[in-house]
Scaffold this motif. Structure first.
Motif, PDB file in Angstrom:
ATOM      1  N   ARG A 168      28.743  31.971  -8.933  1.00 56.18           N
ATOM      2  CA  ARG A 168      30.062  31.035  -8.680  1.00 56.18           C
ATOM      3  C   ARG A 168      29.778  29.924  -9.035  1.00 56.18           C
ATOM      4  O   ARG A 168      28.356  28.859  -8.247  1.00 56.18           O
ATOM      5  CB  ARG A 168      30.223  31.489  -7.384  1.00 56.18           C
ATOM      6  CG  ARG A 168      31.743  31.219  -6.659  1.00 56.18           C
ATOM      7  CD  ARG A 168      32.508  31.055  -5.794  1.00 56.18           C
ATOM      8  NE  ARG A 168      32.277  33.050  -5.046  1.00 56.18           N
ATOM      9  CZ  ARG A 168      32.958  33.279  -5.037  1.00 56.18           C
ATOM     10  NH1 ARG A 168      34.186  33.146  -5.143  1.00 56.18           N
ATOM     11  NH2 ARG A 168      32.398  35.141  -5.037  1.00 56.18           N
ATOM     12  N   VAL A 169      30.781  28.958  -9.806  1.00 57.34           N
ATOM     13  CA  VAL A 169      30.289  28.023  -9.694  1.00 57.34           C
ATOM     14  C   VAL A 169      31.992  27.080  -9.093  1.00 57.34           C
ATOM     15  O   VAL A 169      32.781  27.684  -9.519  1.00 57.34           O
ATOM     16  CB  VAL A 169      30.581  27.428 -10.621  1.00 57.34           C
ATOM     17  CG1 VAL A 169      31.599  27.648 -11.966  1.00 57.34           C
ATOM     18  CG2 VAL A 169      29.795  25.301 -10.888  1.00 57.34           C
ATOM     19  N   LEU A 178      22.657  25.880   4.065  1.00 51.71           N
ATOM     20  CA  LEU A 178      22.561  27.695   3.586  1.00 51.71           C
ATOM     21  C   LEU A 178      23.535  26.357   1.908  1.00 51.71           C
ATOM     22  O   LEU A 178      24.327  25.756   2.190  1.00 51.71           O
ATOM     23  CB  LEU A 178      23.603  27.987   3.981  1.00 51.71           C
ATOM     24  CG  LEU A 178      24.353  29.194   2.932  1.00 51.71           C
ATOM     25  CD1 LEU A 178      22.364  30.430   2.919  1.00 51.71           C
ATOM     26  CD2 LEU A 178      25.364  30.264   3.626  1.00 51.71           C
ATOM     27  N   VAL A 179      23.261  26.486   0.999  1.00 56.70           N
ATOM     28  CA  VAL A 179      23.395  26.214  -0.360  1.00 56.70           C
ATOM     29  C   VAL A 179      23.505  26.780  -1.752  1.00 56.70           C
ATOM     30  O   VAL A 179      22.266  28.276  -1.483  1.00 56.70           O
ATOM     31  CB  VAL A 179      23.074  24.605  -0.943  1.00 56.70           C
ATOM     32  CG1 VAL A 179      23.611  24.631  -1.883  1.00 56.70           C
ATOM     33  CG2 VAL A 179      22.460  23.668   0.676  1.00 56.70           C
ATOM     34  N   CYS A 180      24.715  27.685  -1.558  1.00 58.99           N
ATOM     35  CA  CYS A 180      25.645  28.341  -2.702  1.00 58.99           C
ATOM     36  C   CYS A 180      25.688  27.294  -4.011  1.00 58.99           C
ATOM     37  O   CYS A 180      26.744  27.053  -3.825  1.00 58.99           O
ATOM     38  CB  CYS A 180      25.869  29.908  -1.926  1.00 58.99           C
ATOM     39  SG  CYS A 180      25.477  30.430   0.095  1.00 58.99           S
ATOM     40  N   GLY A 181      25.311  28.834  -5.195  1.00 61.20           N
ATOM     41  CA  GLY A 181      25.730  28.840  -6.479  1.00 61.20           C
ATOM     42  C   GLY A 181      25.832  27.850  -7.255  1.00 61.20           C
ATOM     43  O   GLY A 181      24.578  26.359  -6.527  1.00 61.20           O
ATOM     44  N   GLY A 182      26.126  27.003  -8.236  1.00 55.90           N
ATOM     45  CA  GLY A 182      26.607  25.827  -8.933  1.00 55.90           C
ATOM     46  C   GLY A 182      26.169  26.224 -10.277  1.00 55.90           C
ATOM     47  O   GLY A 182      26.239  27.469 -10.474  1.00 55.90           O
ATOM     48  N   ALA A 183      25.734  25.531 -10.859  1.00 51.19           N
ATOM     49  CA  ALA A 183      24.917  25.990 -12.905  1.00 51.19           C
ATOM     50  C   ALA A 183      24.297  25.246 -13.033  1.00 51.19           C
ATOM     51  O   ALA A 183      23.706  23.963 -12.658  1.00 51.19           O
ATOM     52  CB  ALA A 183      26.877  24.969 -13.392  1.00 51.19           C
ATOM     53  N   PRO A 184      23.921  25.736 -14.983  1.00 51.11           N
ATOM     54  CA  PRO A 184      22.168  25.091 -14.685  1.00 51.11           C
ATOM     55  C   PRO A 184      22.188  24.148 -15.493  1.00 51.11           C
ATOM     56  O   PRO A 184      23.237  23.237 -16.083  1.00 51.11           O
ATOM     57  CB  PRO A 184      22.142  26.770 -15.969  1.00 51.11           C
ATOM     58  CG  PRO A 184      23.303  27.221 -16.249  1.00 51.11           C
ATOM     59  CD  PRO A 184      24.231  27.389 -14.903  1.00 51.11           C
TER      60      PRO A 184
END
Length: 303
Positions: free
Chosen positions: A82-83, A36-42
């Motif tokens: 969320r980041v 499972l990989v969640c969030g980050g920034a564009p």
């Protein structure tokens, strides 16, 4: 649900987080191996943040079954973008996502709008009902924050320093040196009668691969034998939104929970078959009843 992998960055400085979902062992085999990989920034968020423009964090997450012959990403949406979040496996197999910001990226002075409310993710629920927003903290914890699971099922949360040095005044998010304990909803007092307490084995017991282990526990309220599991959690250490060494195993019990009398019960489980599932070392062992975990005991896996 979107069956595609949106090509947005999720590693530093667009820092998302990831966990290996619980490994359910049946007859010496893991039923599935999922990440499972969640969030980050564009894309472009790091350049924009350095120029004073703080893009909103990603509200998407991806799940992939890497044990499939042809694994595919399944993309879904989180309730909160969320980041720089931290992800921890809880003793009942749920995933906690805590800390972080809703805009900007990781790095010095580059995050904005802290996310104060943790969320939990229940992997086995239906799509659309997997997230639950938890009680918020009052302390912003952004870059260089951390979280770790405690033996009693709470989560120790600490830190936050988005500055090159310690800075405590005249900044948007001062250096934070405090610690606080977050209690997931399974520790609500309304669930206390469902919470197991392990009687045996005793803490620091040595467990050998593939052997049967009898676990005796007490519960003050009525027990549903079909809703009892035993989990093992490896102790993790966390930095920069990733918990190294983290894994959770759901041991094979074969529906063996039996009443012994006086609110005590016994469940027999099979230890992981090899170090491929659980490298030798120390683990926290929990009995989970109706998704309410006991306080953990330390056990040591060895050949």
């Amino acid at each position: 649900m979107r069956r595609c992998h949106r090509t947005q960055p999720r590693n530093y400085p667009s820092t998302g987080s990831a966990v290996l979902l619980p490994l359910r062992i049946k007859q010496g085999v893991a039923e599935a191996v999922e990440v499972l990989v969640c969030g980050g920034a564009p894309k472009g968020a790091f350049v924009n943040a350095n120029n004073g423009r703080f893009d909103g964090a990603l509200d998407t997450y991806g799940r992939i079954k890497i044990s499939d012959p042809n694994p595919q990403w399944v993309m879904e949406t989180m309730p909160l973008a969320r980041v720089m979040g931290d992800m921890l496996l809880l003793p009942n197999g749920h995933v906690l996502i805590i800390n972080g910001a809703s805009a900007g990226v990781a790095g010095w002075e580059l995050g904005r709008n802290p996310v104060l409310s943790p969320v939990t993710y229940t992997p086995d629920n239906q799509i659309g009902s997997r997230f639950e927003v938890q009680n918020p903290s009052r302390k912003p914890r952004v870059y260089h924050s951390t979280a770790v699971l405690l033996q009693d099922g709470r989560v120790l949360v600490g830190g936050s320093n988005p500055h090159d040095k310690y800075v405590f005044t005249n900044v948007l998010y001062p250096t934070e040196l405090s610690l606080e304990a977050f209690s997931p909803s399974y520790l609500d007092s309304s669930s206390s009668s469902l919470r197991p307490r392990i009687i045996s084995p005793k803490t620091k017991t040595k467990i050998r691969y593939g052997k049967r282990v009898a676990v005796t526990f007490a519960v003050s309220g009525p027990v549903d034998p079909n809703l009892v599991t035993v989990t093992m959690v490896s102790p993790s250490f966390n930095t920069h939104s990733f918990s190294m060494n983290q894994r959770l195993l759901v041991l094979d019990s074969g529906n063996s929970t039996k009443a012994l009398g006086n609110s005590t019960y016994k469940v027999s489980v099979t230890a992981p078959p090899s170090g491929n599932f659980a490298p030798s070392g120390n683990y926290l062992l929990y009995v989970v009843h109706k998704e309410i975990p006991s306080p953990g005991i330390w056990v040591r896996m060895q050949r």
